[in-house]
Structure formats: C-alpha cells, structure tokens
Design a protein around this motif. Structure first.
Motif, PDB file in Angstrom:
ATOM      1  N   SER A  24       0.826  -1.210   0.000  1.00  4.58           N
ATOM      2  CA  SER A  24       0.000   0.000   0.000  1.00  4.58           C
ATOM      3  C   SER A  24       0.863   1.264   0.000  1.00  4.58           C
ATOM      4  CB  SER A  24      -0.934   0.004   1.212  1.00  4.58           C
ATOM      5  OG  SER A  24      -0.187  -0.042   2.419  1.00  4.58           O
ATOM      6  N   ALA A  27       2.193   1.589  -3.497  1.00  4.31           N
ATOM      7  CA  ALA A  27       1.111   2.044  -4.381  1.00  4.31           C
ATOM      8  C   ALA A  27       0.925   3.558  -4.284  1.00  4.31           C
ATOM      9  CB  ALA A  27      -0.188   1.322  -4.034  1.00  4.31           C
ATOM     10  N   ILE A  28       1.055   4.115  -3.097  1.00  4.27           N
ATOM     11  CA  ILE A  28       0.921   5.564  -2.936  1.00  4.27           C
ATOM     12  C   ILE A  28       2.030   6.290  -3.679  1.00  4.27           C
ATOM     13  CG2 ILE A  28       1.061   7.443  -1.245  1.00  4.27           C
ATOM     14  CD1 ILE A  28      -0.531   5.599   0.673  1.00  4.27           C
ATOM     15  N   PHE A  30       3.556   5.205  -6.389  1.00 12.08           N
ATOM     16  CA  PHE A  30       3.201   5.133  -7.808  1.00 12.08           C
ATOM     17  C   PHE A  30       2.059   6.096  -8.129  1.00 12.08           C
ATOM     18  CE2 PHE A  30       5.607   1.152  -7.968  1.00 12.08           C
ATOM     19  CZ  PHE A  30       6.225   1.281  -9.203  1.00 12.08           C
ATOM     20  N   LEU A  31       1.137   6.265  -7.194  1.00  9.29           N
ATOM     21  CA  LEU A  31       0.035   7.209  -7.381  1.00  9.29           C
ATOM     22  C   LEU A  31       0.571   8.638  -7.492  1.00  9.29           C
ATOM     23  CD1 LEU A  31      -3.042   7.757  -7.480  1.00  9.29           C
ATOM     24  CD2 LEU A  31      -2.938   7.986  -4.984  1.00  9.29           C
ATOM     25  N   ILE A  32       1.481   9.004  -6.610  1.00 12.36           N
ATOM     26  CA  ILE A  32       2.095  10.331  -6.661  1.00 12.36           C
ATOM     27  C   ILE A  32       2.795  10.545  -8.000  1.00 12.36           C
ATOM     28  CG2 ILE A  32       3.946  11.758  -5.685  1.00 12.36           C
ATOM     29  CD1 ILE A  32       3.266  10.430  -2.945  1.00 12.36           C
ATOM     30  N   SER A  33       3.550   9.553  -8.417  1.00 12.87           N
ATOM     31  CA  SER A  33       4.264   9.651  -9.693  1.00 12.87           C
ATOM     32  C   SER A  33       3.290   9.754 -10.859  1.00 12.87           C
ATOM     33  CB  SER A  33       5.166   8.425  -9.873  1.00 12.87           C
ATOM     34  OG  SER A  33       5.844   8.491 -11.100  1.00 12.87           O
ATOM     35  N   GLY A  34       2.221   8.982 -10.810  1.00 14.17           N
ATOM     36  CA  GLY A  34       1.223   9.023 -11.878  1.00 14.17           C
ATOM     37  C   GLY A  34       0.521  10.355 -11.975  1.00 14.17           C
ATOM     38  N   ILE A  35       0.168  10.927 -10.835  1.00 14.00           N
ATOM     39  CA  ILE A  35      -0.479  12.234 -10.831  1.00 14.00           C
ATOM     40  C   ILE A  35       0.470  13.289 -11.402  1.00 14.00           C
ATOM     41  CG2 ILE A  35      -1.331  14.088  -9.323  1.00 14.00           C
ATOM     42  CD1 ILE A  35      -2.497  11.801  -7.530  1.00 14.00           C
ATOM     43  N   TRP A  81      10.083  10.433  -2.413  1.00  8.63           N
ATOM     44  CA  TRP A  81       8.773  10.580  -3.050  1.00  8.63           C
ATOM     45  C   TRP A  81       8.801  11.683  -4.102  1.00  8.63           C
ATOM     46  CZ3 TRP A  81       6.547  10.829   2.507  1.00  8.63           C
ATOM     47  CH2 TRP A  81       6.690   9.581   3.109  1.00  8.63           C
TER      48      TRP A  81
END
Length: 166
Positions: A24, A27-28, A30-35, A81
């Motif tokens: 988890s 995943a956060i 990767f979420l930051i990178s994706g955004i 991050w």
C-alpha cells in the motif's frame, strides 16, 4: 522506453527489500508519480509546440537520466517521493513530443506501416532492456538497474540530434 520500464519493473521490489515498504505504501508512491506525470503531459505537449518537439525530447531525457541515478540513492521519505514524482514528470514530458515527431518523419502514405514497425521495435527494445535489467538486478541490485536505465535514457538525446522537425 526500455530504461523506464526496466526501472519501474524493479522499483517496487527495491522499495520492499530496502525499506520494507508494504504494497500500500508503494502504491501511494506510484500514485504520486502518476499524478505528476498526468499533470506534466499536457504542459509538455504545449511546450513542444512552442519550443520544438526535439528540444523537449532532448531536455526531458537529459533530466531523466541522472534522476534515475539519484532516486536509487535516496532514503525513504519526502526526498524519495519527490524524486519519483520528478521521474514521472520527466518520463511523461518526453512522450507527447516523441509521438508527434516520430509520426511526422514519414509521409502520410506510409505512416501506418511506419508506426507499426516503430511500435514493434519499441516492444523489442523494452523486452531487451527488461531482460538485461533482470540480470543486473540479480547481480548488482537496484543501483545497477538505475545505471542501465540512465545509460539507455542518455542515448535518446544522441539519437535525436539528427531528427529534424517539419
């Protein structure tokens, strides 16, 4: 693409092994990178129309190559991050101008064929980079993979020197 895919393939394993990060938490990241990547993409398209596609491709890859090396040496926390978010921005920034430029280098009568061959070559390159990175990861860890990714990415500006925009 090979350098980026190789890096992304092993960054999760590195975070889990090195920092004992749970899925988890990874995943956060990767979420930051994706955004960050989604936010950068429209700007890079706009910028490439203003300053040139080749210029944005060269610039974003020139930034991305050392960021691969830097991120692999960061400790867990905000610098890591932010480094991964910068990776997402730099990787995303090169895509729109690259696709636009590569679709312009051939005439419209063979654009479909060219795109198919370019895509197939890209997939072979990605698979080759992933295979090399698997061996490097086993022998040298994620730091070795970051070197492979940086070298592959640093080669992109060299290949773009001869590209000319219409």
């Amino acid at each position: 693409s090979g350098g980026l895919v190789a890096y992304i393939t092993y960054v999760g394993a590195w975070l889990a092994n090195e920092y004992h990060a749970a899925g988890s938490r990874i995943a956060i990241i990767f979420l930051i990178s994706g955004i960050a990547a989604v936010g950068a993409s429209p700007f890079s398209g706009w910028l490439s129309d203003r300053v040139g596609k080749r210029t944005v491709i060269i610039g974003s890859n020139t930034i991305l190559a050392p960021v691969f090396l830097i991120v692999a040496r960061l400790q867990w926390g905000w610098p890591l991050w932010l480094g991964i978010a910068l990776l997402g921005v730099a990787a995303s920034a090169r895509q729109a101008p690259l696709h636009a430029l590569t679709s312009e280098i051939v005439g419209s009568e063979v654009r479909g064929e060219y795109t198919a061959v370019r895509n197939a070559a890209s997939q072979v390159g990605i698979a080759s980079a992933a295979a090399v990175s698997a061996r490097v990861f086993d022998g040298s860890g994620f730091a070795g993979v970051s070197i492979v990714a940086a070298i592959l990415t640093a080669m992109i500006p060299l290949t773009c020197i001869w590209l000319r925009e219409r």
